[in-house]
Design a protein around this motif. Structure first.
Motif, PDB file in Angstrom:
ATOM      1  N   ARG A  90       0.825  -1.208   0.000  1.00  0.00           N
ATOM      2  CA  ARG A  90       0.000   0.000   0.000  1.00  0.00           C
ATOM      3  C   ARG A  90       0.860   1.258   0.000  1.00  0.00           C
ATOM      4  N   GLU A  91       1.919   1.260   0.811  1.00  0.00           N
ATOM      5  CA  GLU A  91       2.795   2.441   0.838  1.00  0.00           C
ATOM      6  C   GLU A  91       3.472   2.639  -0.518  1.00  0.00           C
ATOM      7  N   GLU A  97       1.082   6.907  -6.446  1.00  0.00           N
ATOM      8  CA  GLU A  97      -0.182   7.493  -6.910  1.00  0.00           C
ATOM      9  C   GLU A  97      -0.503   8.843  -6.266  1.00  0.00           C
ATOM     10  N   VAL A  98      -0.216   9.001  -4.984  1.00  0.00           N
ATOM     11  CA  VAL A  98      -0.511  10.272  -4.306  1.00  0.00           C
ATOM     12  C   VAL A  98       0.752  10.801  -3.603  1.00  0.00           C
ATOM     13  N   GLU A 100       2.060  13.669  -3.328  1.00  0.00           N
ATOM     14  CA  GLU A 100       1.957  14.918  -2.549  1.00  0.00           C
ATOM     15  C   GLU A 100       1.399  14.659  -1.154  1.00  0.00           C
ATOM     16  N   THR A 101       0.385  13.780  -1.066  1.00  0.00           N
ATOM     17  CA  THR A 101      -0.176  13.397   0.237  1.00  0.00           C
ATOM     18  C   THR A 101       0.896  12.750   1.111  1.00  0.00           C
ATOM     19  N   GLU A 102       1.649  11.846   0.519  1.00  0.00           N
ATOM     20  CA  GLU A 102       2.676  11.128   1.276  1.00  0.00           C
ATOM     21  C   GLU A 102       3.790  12.071   1.708  1.00  0.00           C
ATOM     22  N   ARG A 103       4.124  13.027   0.819  1.00  0.00           N
ATOM     23  CA  ARG A 103       5.147  14.001   1.161  1.00  0.00           C
ATOM     24  C   ARG A 103       4.688  14.850   2.358  1.00  0.00           C
ATOM     25  N   ALA A 104       3.394  15.222   2.340  1.00  0.00           N
ATOM     26  CA  ALA A 104       2.839  16.002   3.459  1.00  0.00           C
ATOM     27  C   ALA A 104       2.909  15.196   4.762  1.00  0.00           C
ATOM     28  N   GLU A 105       2.716  13.856   4.652  1.00  0.00           N
ATOM     29  CA  GLU A 105       2.807  13.016   5.857  1.00  0.00           C
ATOM     30  C   GLU A 105       4.226  12.971   6.409  1.00  0.00           C
ATOM     31  N   VAL A 106       5.217  12.901   5.507  1.00  0.00           N
ATOM     32  CA  VAL A 106       6.615  12.929   5.949  1.00  0.00           C
ATOM     33  C   VAL A 106       6.884  14.244   6.672  1.00  0.00           C
ATOM     34  N   ASP A 107       6.399  15.340   6.077  1.00  0.00           N
ATOM     35  CA  ASP A 107       6.598  16.664   6.670  1.00  0.00           C
ATOM     36  C   ASP A 107       5.966  16.746   8.061  1.00  0.00           C
TER      37      ASP A 107
END
Lengths: 237, 237
Positions: A90-91, A97-98, A100-107
């Motif tokens: 899934r990750e 696929e998303v 930007e969402t994942e990047r925001a989660e890292v941030d």
């Protein structure tokens, strides 16, 4: 009761969790195996007048408990591996696929750690530059998941199961070697409580807890379970 | 078997671990309670000719197992809190006494995540600027420890213990309602295997595993434990 999977890499010289996973599994299996078969046999000793019956029921419990613990532990280990693999897939998909969402989660994770916006900008760029590293970061620090060792689950299950069976035979041995259930109970209680004290002591030492208190807790649990089983069985006999 | 303490905050909408911790504890207790008392009673059914004896032994096991699980779980929860507090005190001490060593550990962790030397320099400075934040970082990311909720352990232990007792009474109920141990065994096996299928299904659904396979695994474990207990008890009767 820290299962061996909780052991972690820790550079401190005084680390308490360095004892081998197998030794931990043996102590867990032995101490659990001592408790319930001991209590069951003690309970029946107040309710029946044949040591053979106590032994039959005790052995049935040891076999049932050993299989339930061993097979249950093995299947739980398999489930953990499947869970890890499903989250990993899934990750990987989400990073594709998303992004930007994942990047925001890292941030967000880095902000929770306490990094400034400026440092986070560089850090997010570096952590997300390589998809493998990115996914590994999400798995370990967002989800708190480490790759389970596929050999550990079956080995651990077999060790606990066997140790449970050995532990269960200790309280029952007293009924083999005596004439009546009440004599059996007396010796079973002496042998088992001594063993619970010893295993409680070592189990606590291995996990860095106060060992004398650990010994008393384990023996107390066994004694309370046995006393309760004794009084309930006597009501129904 | 993911204990409820493994549940984590996860921002994905498709998160599987949102079911309440209590529901998970109930299912864990019920399914474990169904397995061993069922197998023990099944084992005795092949060895004795009195349903009353099967019930007495079964009730003794339910009481013993319920106390061992409940009290054992409660004490393990207390140990987890003590372990957390001890590690917390140690990290506080080390941050005070050997700050350079601890700073090197932060740097090492950030390097493992994949940060460059330049970013690490800023990040280490920021993370270690506040001792509380520094210690929290070491606890969570070096040791993988989260502060345990002191109310969770006793609640979880009581729920699992009670659910174990309820689960254990299900296979025994068949012996109350029939005349002979073999009739009891027949109905006990039917009722229990249906319950194990249902609980295995829900338990797997709650942890995001394939539910049909989960149902079969749980019923299979119960059936195997019961069959083994039956044959062993028959040998010794």
């Amino acid at each position: 009761m820290l299962p061996s999977s909780h052991a972690h890499q820790h550079p401190h010289p005084e680390d308490h969790l360095t004892s081998s996973a197998m030794l931990q599994d043996i102590v867990i299996g032995l101490s659990d195996g001592l408790t319930v078969p001991f209590a069951l046999a003690a309970g029946l000793s107040g309710a029946v007048d044949s040591s053979a019956l106590v032994i039959t029921a005790g052995l049935a419990e040891v076999v049932a408990g050993s299989i339930a613990m061993g097979l249950g532990g093995y299947l739980a280990g398999r489930t953990e591996i499947e869970h890890y693999d499903a989250e990993l897939a899934r990750e990987h998909r989400e990073v594709q696929e998303v992004p930007e969402t994942e990047r925001a989660e890292v941030d967000e994770l880095l902000a929770e750690m306490g990094l400034s916006a400026a440092t986070r900008e560089a850090a997010v760029r570096e952590l997300t530059s390589n998809p493998e590293q990115w996914v590994h970061f999400m798995m370990k620090y967002e989800l708190g998941l480490e790759k389970p060792d596929p050999k550990q689950a079956p080995k651990s299950a077999a060790t606990i199961s066997l140790a449970y069976a050995v532990g269960g035979l200790i309280p029952l041995s007293a009924y083999f070697l005596t004439e009546t259930p009440s004599e059996g109970l007396l010796w079973s209680a002496i042998i088992t409580l001594v063993c619970l004290l010893v295993f409680g002591y070592f189990k606590s030492r291995m996990t860095g807890q106060p060992p004398v208190w650990g010994a008393l807790k384990m023996a107390g649990t066994g004694a309370l379970a046995a006393a309760a089983a004794f009084f309930v069985a006597r009501q129904f006999s």
